[in-house]
Design an enzyme around this catalytic site. Structure first.
Site, PDB file in Angstrom:
ATOM      1  N   LYS A 144      71.296  68.773  31.517  1.00 18.54           N
ATOM      2  CA  LYS A 144      69.816  68.928  31.558  1.00 18.54           C
ATOM      3  C   LYS A 144      69.376  70.136  32.684  1.00 18.54           C
ATOM      4  O   LYS A 144      68.357  70.487  32.644  1.00 18.54           O
ATOM      5  CB  LYS A 144      68.910  67.677  31.881  1.00 18.54           C
ATOM      6  CG  LYS A 144      69.254  67.072  33.145  1.00 18.54           C
ATOM      7  CD  LYS A 144      68.592  65.646  33.096  1.00 18.54           C
ATOM      8  CE  LYS A 144      68.751  64.935  34.518  1.00 18.54           C
ATOM      9  NZ  LYS A 144      68.324  63.696  34.536  1.00 18.54           N
TER      10      LYS A 144
ATOM     11  N   TRP B  98      82.038  55.851  40.470  1.00 18.11           N
ATOM     12  CA  TRP B  98      80.558  55.968  40.726  1.00 18.11           C
ATOM     13  C   TRP B  98      80.485  57.643  40.422  1.00 18.11           C
ATOM     14  O   TRP B  98      81.234  58.351  40.242  1.00 18.11           O
ATOM     15  CB  TRP B  98      79.746  55.557  41.875  1.00 18.11           C
ATOM     16  CG  TRP B  98      80.295  56.305  43.197  1.00 18.11           C
ATOM     17  CD1 TRP B  98      81.380  55.915  44.124  1.00 18.11           C
ATOM     18  CD2 TRP B  98      79.816  57.474  43.863  1.00 18.11           C
ATOM     19  NE1 TRP B  98      81.379  56.701  45.112  1.00 18.11           N
ATOM     20  CE2 TRP B  98      80.599  57.813  44.957  1.00 18.11           C
ATOM     21  CE3 TRP B  98      78.699  58.283  43.560  1.00 18.11           C
ATOM     22  CZ2 TRP B  98      80.249  58.702  46.005  1.00 18.11           C
ATOM     23  CZ3 TRP B  98      78.398  59.276  44.416  1.00 18.11           C
ATOM     24  CH2 TRP B  98      79.077  59.467  45.501  1.00 18.11           C
TER      25      TRP B  98
ATOM     26  N   PRO C  12      79.795  58.877  37.451  1.00 20.48           N
ATOM     27  CA  PRO C  12      80.660  59.723  36.215  1.00 20.48           C
ATOM     28  C   PRO C  12      80.347  60.892  35.390  1.00 20.48           C
ATOM     29  O   PRO C  12      80.600  61.642  35.060  1.00 20.48           O
ATOM     30  CB  PRO C  12      80.951  58.518  35.280  1.00 20.48           C
ATOM     31  CG  PRO C  12      79.992  57.705  35.382  1.00 20.48           C
ATOM     32  CD  PRO C  12      79.530  57.614  36.948  1.00 20.48           C
TER      33      PRO C  12
ATOM     34  N   TYR D 125      71.533  49.195  49.623  1.00 22.90           N
ATOM     35  CA  TYR D 125      70.724  49.948  48.746  1.00 22.90           C
ATOM     36  C   TYR D 125      69.166  49.559  48.858  1.00 22.90           C
ATOM     37  O   TYR D 125      69.063  48.308  48.656  1.00 22.90           O
ATOM     38  CB  TYR D 125      71.132  49.670  47.284  1.00 22.90           C
ATOM     39  CG  TYR D 125      72.405  50.051  46.845  1.00 22.90           C
ATOM     40  CD1 TYR D 125      73.078  51.146  47.754  1.00 22.90           C
ATOM     41  CD2 TYR D 125      73.169  49.549  45.593  1.00 22.90           C
ATOM     42  CE1 TYR D 125      74.481  51.504  47.411  1.00 22.90           C
ATOM     43  CE2 TYR D 125      74.235  50.193  45.450  1.00 22.90           C
ATOM     44  CZ  TYR D 125      75.022  50.891  46.088  1.00 22.90           C
ATOM     45  OH  TYR D 125      76.237  51.542  45.690  1.00 22.90           O
TER      46      TYR D 125
ATOM     47  N   ASP E 191      76.943  45.849  39.754  1.00 22.09           N
ATOM     48  CA  ASP E 191      77.365  46.330  41.019  1.00 22.09           C
ATOM     49  C   ASP E 191      76.089  46.861  42.003  1.00 22.09           C
ATOM     50  O   ASP E 191      75.280  47.541  41.334  1.00 22.09           O
ATOM     51  CB  ASP E 191      78.288  47.504  41.096  1.00 22.09           C
ATOM     52  CG  ASP E 191      78.701  48.172  42.219  1.00 22.09           C
ATOM     53  OD1 ASP E 191      79.800  47.425  42.919  1.00 22.09           O
ATOM     54  OD2 ASP E 191      78.165  49.221  42.957  1.00 22.09           O
TER      55      ASP E 191
ATOM     56  N   ALA F  85      78.360  62.954  37.372  1.00 22.54           N
ATOM     57  CA  ALA F  85      77.991  64.281  38.603  1.00 22.54           C
ATOM     58  C   ALA F  85      76.541  64.092  38.732  1.00 22.54           C
ATOM     59  O   ALA F  85      75.846  65.081  38.790  1.00 22.54           O
ATOM     60  CB  ALA F  85      78.562  65.137  38.157  1.00 22.54           C
TER      61      ALA F  85
ATOM     62  N   GLN G  90      86.113  51.939  44.969  1.00 23.80           N
ATOM     63  CA  GLN G  90      85.313  52.467  44.218  1.00 23.80           C
ATOM     64  C   GLN G  90      84.866  54.112  44.638  1.00 23.80           C
ATOM     65  O   GLN G  90      83.997  54.165  45.632  1.00 23.80           O
ATOM     66  CB  GLN G  90      83.807  51.564  44.568  1.00 23.80           C
ATOM     67  CG  GLN G  90      82.827  51.929  43.485  1.00 23.80           C
ATOM     68  CD  GLN G  90      81.576  51.076  43.763  1.00 23.80           C
ATOM     69  OE1 GLN G  90      80.468  51.474  43.956  1.00 23.80           O
ATOM     70  NE2 GLN G  90      81.568  49.951  43.502  1.00 23.80           N
TER      71      GLN G  90
ATOM     72  N   GLY H 102      73.876  53.856  36.105  1.00 23.46           N
ATOM     73  CA  GLY H 102      72.601  53.540  36.301  1.00 23.46           C
ATOM     74  C   GLY H 102      71.508  53.781  35.107  1.00 23.46           C
ATOM     75  O   GLY H 102      71.903  54.412  34.527  1.00 23.46           O
TER      76      GLY H 102
END
Length: 337
Positions: free
Chosen positions: A217, A206, A208, A55, A50, A210, A178, A286
């Site tokens: 972390k 998108w 997932p 972008y 995707d 957060a 989406q 990603g």
């Protein structure tokens, strides 16, 4: 390997973990690393990719096209989108007018190095263009063979219903939406998901994790890690700010023993959680390094039992945003330029 799900009420199967290149290709990650990461995704069984023309102002499509060059096209599902300003960002270089849609799809196909995309998506709802104009253009693109299916991104329940009706009248398939969706951001559950289930529309979600907060972390009361998304304006730093509250970060730390008990890493738990929703066809992930995908793809096929789901809800408690009114605030009321 990654499992597959049908996308909406269609015969198209997509990898339930889908590779997205929103903040990586053409900006955060150099081209050589991007190609390596795409190849790692392919090796892991991901076949669905995707992107969007906006972008990195079209550069992300170019990088993805190069990375997929030489692959068997029939074995891939390639998605892109249009709406946001691109190129020179003139008055017609944005929105969902017939002019911009046709110029956008032609540009995307050239940059991606393909004759067609499997799914062409309206990146937002365009309040300044008649919906009939938008869907007539989409229908013509499908009939010309430039796209196989139509999708949208971040549309409200009412917008999905109106678009679906027009698509049916025009003989094309609107099969996906989406939206943002995660353990912490559940605003689609009350209205968008039930409407989508009724209409045969799937969610391709998108963020997932957060924006990385659900990896654990980011620690309460501590500076954000150097080199993390929160420090990089090119990688969507502004999107993470609302998640960097100490109460929320404290709640996320309570997920660590839950993930451990389930035999999962924190990223795997976050991705597996969104995939428990039967209306979700795919979780977009990603990666800036190939090894990141080796971890996240292991969430495919995981079933979280009722006790684990209840423990997650208890851990996050009132930090979860469920307000459906937020679905009405995503698409700009006027085109950006």
């Amino acid at each position: 390997m990654v499992n597959y799900r049908y996308l909406g009420n269609s015969g198209l199967k997509v990898s339930e973990i889908t590779y997205g290149n929103w903040v990586t290709h053409g900006s955060q990650v150099d081209d050589a690393a991007a190609v390596q990461t795409v190849h790692a995704a392919l090796d892991a069984g991901i076949t669905t990719f995707d992107t969007a023309d906006t972008y990195a102002n079209q550069a992300a499509e170019v990088v993805l096209g190069r990375a997929l060059s030489g692959q068997r096209r029939e074995g891939l599902e390639i998605f892109t989108k249009c709406y946001f300003p691109v190129g020179a960002k003139g008055p017609n270089d944005t929105g969902l007018s017939r002019k911009h849609i046709f110029e956008s799809i032609n540009g995307s196909l050239k940059r991606l190095g393909t004759d067609y995309v499997d799914l062409y998506q309206a990146h937002r709802f365009d309040y300044e263009t008649p919906l009939e104009e938008t869907f007539q253009a989409f229908a013509d693109i499908v009939r010309q063979g430039k796209a196989l299916y139509i999708g949208v991104s971040e549309w409200t329940a009412e917008q999905l219903r109106a678009g679906h009706a027009l698509a049916q009248d025009l003989g094309v398939q609107l099969i996906s939406n989406q939206p943002q969706y995660s353990m912490l951001w559940r605003v689609i559950e009350e209205r968008v998901v039930p409407t989508s289930e009724e209409l045969g529309i799937s969610q391709i979600v998108w963020s997932p994790m957060a924006q990385g907060v659900l990896t654990g972390k980011y620690l309460p009361g501590q500076p954000v890690p150097e080199g993390s998304r929160a420090t990089d304006q090119r990688s969507g730093a502004r999107f993470i700010q609302d998640f960097l509250r100490d109460d929320l970060l404290t709640a996320v730390q309570r997920l660590k023993p839950i993930a451990a008990d389930a035999g999962l890493t924190m990223p795997q738990l976050a991705i597996a959680w969104v995939l428990q929703n039967p209306n979700v066809a795919a979780a977009l992930v990603g990666a800036s390094r190939p090894e990141q995908l080796a971890d996240t793809v292991k969430a495919s096929g995981v079933t979280l039992d009722a006790d684990t789901l209840a423990a997650i809800d208890a851990a996050l408690a009132d930090t979860v945003n469920r307000d459906p009114e937020h679905t009405y605030t995503v698409s700009p009321k006027t085109r950006l330029s």
